[in-house]
Design an enzyme around this catalytic site. Structure first.
Site, PDB file in Angstrom:
ATOM      1  N   LYS A   1       6.046   2.000   4.548  1.00  0.00           N
ATOM      2  CA  LYS A   1       7.277   1.305   4.616  1.00  0.00           C
ATOM      3  C   LYS A   1       8.580   1.725   5.011  1.00  0.00           C
ATOM      4  O   LYS A   1       9.255   1.411   5.780  1.00  0.00           O
ATOM      5  CB  LYS A   1       7.372   0.180   3.281  1.00  0.00           C
ATOM      6  CG  LYS A   1       8.406  -0.790   3.185  1.00  0.00           C
ATOM      7  CD  LYS A   1       8.103  -1.822   4.464  1.00  0.00           C
ATOM      8  CE  LYS A   1       9.111  -2.879   4.504  1.00  0.00           C
ATOM      9  NZ  LYS A   1       9.058  -3.746   5.803  1.00  0.00           N
TER      10      LYS A   1
ATOM     11  N   CYS B   1      16.083 -12.154  -6.520  1.00  0.00           N
ATOM     12  CA  CYS B   1      15.686 -11.444  -7.875  1.00  0.00           C
ATOM     13  C   CYS B   1      14.654 -12.575  -8.491  1.00  0.00           C
ATOM     14  O   CYS B   1      14.114 -13.577  -7.873  1.00  0.00           O
ATOM     15  CB  CYS B   1      16.917 -11.608  -8.614  1.00  0.00           C
ATOM     16  SG  CYS B   1      18.567 -11.025  -7.541  1.00  0.00           S
TER      17      CYS B   1
END
Length: 614
Positions: A609, A2
């Site tokens: 991706k 995070c």
């Protein structure tokens, strides 16, 4: 995983925090939020992008005017789905303490039950909320502690990793921060300070920073900061002057995200195992499948469906589960599984593996398996993605955001999860407690061994110079290292655009040997395991046809040197954990070949991706 940004000074906090969150977007996240102090605590948080939070701020941000202290956070979910209520900050019941947290609280469940028993009400499904209520309880019981003392005592109850920032309207002129296993940096300004998970949101405001070490906490005011250990011993910290660009900071000082992610693997591996691997107890704790473990052990067959690199991880999982748990395993390309009318029944378990949790072919395989009555479990990196929502149970890899298109740390995280699954399926059935303990000890040693391999980066780059002009390459491995040969070849193809093939070494003489000449580099995984003698014979066959042999070999093996052009050594290890070691030099080799050829390693041509189309 995070992102954290905090501010205390004399400027408006909310715009600075919002801009800081934008600087942290490269880390990957699923929600964002902020809390500020302007007489009382004001908080906004929103699922989705930082722009969603910005829209909310534009609508209701007047309540935040005048605030010069605040904290903000971008969340990558580990406990609880991405949602407004699971976004950070988290507040205590009375709304006068707010906290943001990076990391994983391993004992949060026990702490949560304890707090709920005392009447605390939880608004989220996160492990992080436990901390703010714990601080609140301690402070209420002893008001003389103050915010700093309450945080210090709370952290003594916590097991796991954390980087936290805490503010309170009871003490509105300070931010208390602490770290263990999750980075925090303090930016030193003129009458203002910044706190962040990395320097990206700080560098445009100041180049003077102080990095906190594990086990340290700091109290930051507008005019000063004090750093102490959790045990309350004051520390003298060195001020570092940054000379990085913002882009370089986002990449952790590395030239590319892929290289950064390769070097993150020791820490990622520890994160994957944290709270799960209990070496001394000889067991693994896998909360996501705990309630279904007996049913998994009774499976007549396990089928693994995946694509690309995840398929290679699945092959290693096949070896692990069959060797230790003695359950038959089949591994399918997800794209083929759905079109071959597979025989699947309610006695089968189907495991789907995907980094993103959104791979279209894997989702189609998942849905077909469910239609046919199989128990379906998932292995995935992204909390709240489609795979964990649609499977009965599963495990997260906790690898953090992977920006580079060519997967590196997600692969090793998947292999570790499969290793832990094999141990869980074996317990009480097929191998002794002592053998499980030995296997888990081997696994726990892997991060340090990977760090040792990464120290050979410069030497591997020199070998890459010899490969950069090759038109083709052959990768050979046996046993557990055969899937690694496939993965090594895929990496070279993906990012350097050199044609490469991976083969079981013994299959070389059934076709590929016809291609070997003085222009063909052959990368052989030749570790000291039960196939070592056979691999040496395969190397001799390559040499007799003038092939250029590069070996991945066990440390201390001098015999291999006379047979090869170059050798990359890895530490000794048992066969079952070898793939986690042998893949590392192949990742580095591919990376350096690609950069020497001038390729865009983070965004190779024609690749995405997450492949969300069939």
């Amino acid at each position: 995983m995070c992102g954290i940004i905090g501010y205390i000074g004399r400027r408006e906090a909310a715009p600075l925090l919002l801009n800081g969150l934008k600087r942290l977007e490269y880390r990957g996240y699923d929600s964002a939020g902020m809390a500020v102090l302007n007489g009382s605590m004001k908080m906004l948080k929103k699922k989705g992008s930082v722009s969603n939070l910005e829209e909310l701020l534009n609508v209701s941000g007047t309540v935040m005017l005048g605030a010069t202290v605040g904290i903000a956070h971008t969340r990558w979910a580990t406990h609880g789905d991405p949602s407004d209520r699971n976004a950070h900050p988290h507040m205590n019941v009375s709304g006068d303490i707010a906290l943001i947290h990076n990391g994983i609280i391993e004992n949060y469940s026990a702490l949560k039950q304890e707090l709920m028993g005392e009447g605390y009400v939880f608004e989220s499904d996160t492990d992080s909320e436990v901390l703010v209520h714990l601080i609140d309880r301690i402070w209420k019981n002893d008001s003389a502690l103050g915010l700093e003392g309450a945080v210090r005592q709370a952290l003594r109850h916590v097991e796991g990793a954390y980087g936290i920032c805490v503010v309170s309207s009871r003490e509105p002129d300070k931010i208390v921060v602490a770290r263990k296993g999750s980075p925090l940096v303090i930016g030193l300004g003129d009458g203002e300070f910044f706190i962040a998970s990395d320097a990206a949101p700080i560098v445009e405001h100041t180049n003077k920073v102080v990095y906190l070490s594990d086990g340290e906490m700091a109290v930051v005011t507008r005019d000063s900061y004090t750093v102490k250990t959790i045990e309350n011993v004051e520390q003298q910290k060195r001020v570092t002057e940054l000379d990085f660009s913002l882009e370089k900071i986002e990449k952790g000082g590395f030239e590319h995200f892929m290289l950064k992610e390769i070097f993150e693997q020791p820490e990622v591996m520890r994160d994957v195992m944290r709270g799960r691997v209990r070496v001394e107890e000889g067991r693994v704790h896998l909360g996501g499948i705990h309630d279904y473990l007996d049913r998994l052990k009774q499976a007549k067959r396990i089928m693994i469906c995946a694509c690309g690199t995840s398929w290679h991880a699945g092959l290693i999982g096949e070896y692990l589960i069959e060797e230790f748990a003695r359950i038959p395993v089949e591994v399918d390309y997800a794209s083929e599984f759905r079109y071959r009318n597979p025989i699947v029944s309610s006695d089968d378990v189907v495991i789907v593996i995907s980094q993103s949790g959104e791979t279209a072919d894997t989702l189609a395989a998942l849905r077909l398996a469910k239609e046919k009555g199989a128990m379906v479990m998932g292995i995935c990196n992204v909390v709240g993605s489609t795979i964990p929502r649609e499977t009965l149970c599963g495990m997260y890899t906790h690898a953090g955001p992977e920006v580079g298109v060519a997967s590196t740390k997600a692969f090793t995280a998947q292999v570790i999860v499969l290793f832990m699954l094999a141990m869980a399926l074996s317990k009480g059935r097929t191998i002794s407690q002592e053998e499980i303990k030995l296997n888990l000890r081997e696994l726990a040693e892997v991060p340090d061994k990977v760090a040792w391999i990464l120290e050979q980066n410069d030497a591997i780059k020199e070998i890459a110079v010899k490969l950069k002009d090759a038109r083709n390459a052959l990768y050979l491995g046996r046993g557990y290292n055969f899937p690694v040969a496939l993965e090594g070849a895929l990496k070279l193809k993906e990012i350097s655009y050199i044609h490469a093939e991976g083969y079981p070494a013994a299959e070389m003489k059934h076709g590929p040997i016809a291609l070997i000449d003085e222009d063909m580099p052959v990368i052989v995984i030749a570790t000291r395991d039960n196939t070592y003698a056979k691999i040496l014979s395969n190397i001799e066959e390559v040499r007799s046809r003038k092939g250029r042999v590069i070996a991945i070999a066990s440390e201390g093996d001098r015999e291999i040197e006379r047979l090869t052009e170059d050798v990359i050594y890895i530490p000794q290890a048992s066969a079952a954990v070898l793939p986690l070691l042998t893949v590392i030099p192949l990742q580095l080799l591919s990376y350096h070949v690609a950069t020497l050829r001038g390729c865009n390693v983070d965004r190779p041509r024609n690749l995405a991706k997450s492949v969300t189309v069939e």
